[in-house]
Scaffold this active site. Sequence first.
Site, PDB file in Angstrom:
ATOM      1  N   CYS A 108     -60.905 -36.973  55.280  1.00  0.00           N
ATOM      2  CA  CYS A 108     -60.539 -37.853  55.079  1.00  0.00           C
ATOM      3  C   CYS A 108     -61.623 -39.124  54.478  1.00  0.00           C
ATOM      4  CB  CYS A 108     -59.748 -39.054  55.632  1.00  0.00           C
ATOM      5  SG  CYS A 108     -57.420 -38.181  56.134  1.00  0.00           S
TER       6      CYS A 108
ATOM      7  N   GLU B  98     -54.285 -41.235  55.493  1.00  0.00           N
ATOM      8  CA  GLU B  98     -55.445 -41.984  54.901  1.00  0.00           C
ATOM      9  C   GLU B  98     -54.925 -40.998  53.380  1.00  0.00           C
ATOM     10  OE1 GLU B  98     -56.023 -40.761  57.432  1.00  0.00           O
ATOM     11  OE2 GLU B  98     -57.743 -41.569  58.336  1.00  0.00           O
TER      12      GLU B  98
END
Length: 150
Positions: free
Chosen positions: A87, A56
């Site tokens: 994330c 991510e």
Amino acid sequence: MARAVTPMDLALDQARAAAARGEVPVGAVVTDEAGTLLAAAGNEVEARNDPSAHAELLALREAARRLGSPRLPGCTLTVTLEPCPMCAQAASFFRLRRLVFGAYDPKGGGVDHGARVFAAPSCHHVPEVIGGLRETEAAALLRAFFAARR
């Protein structure tokens, strides 16, 4: 007639490539409002010796670089696994429009599990969240990866 390639198809491809490199099979892609691919990445934690090199973060950083902006307000992050708290917080800071993920992560997730980052009063921005997209397929990649290491 061939089926169109979706962002989750691309994320799953990135996850499979990560597994082939010995990384935990998580893949992520960032698309803009028109659905144009801006960035794609798989985990690189082991290769970079960097615990923050999650798919991510790598994809978000590349999309921001390509757009020349620290914020991605019209963009969608598609990832094969529920983002961890780190994330999820990054998704908030990047001001994403939408977060789409595959498998849920009851142990390490930060969206629907664990820290539930977007529900915290300190959260700056809450994207639209769609969880469970192709969950079975994404979870199977993770199970197979960890089973091979036991």
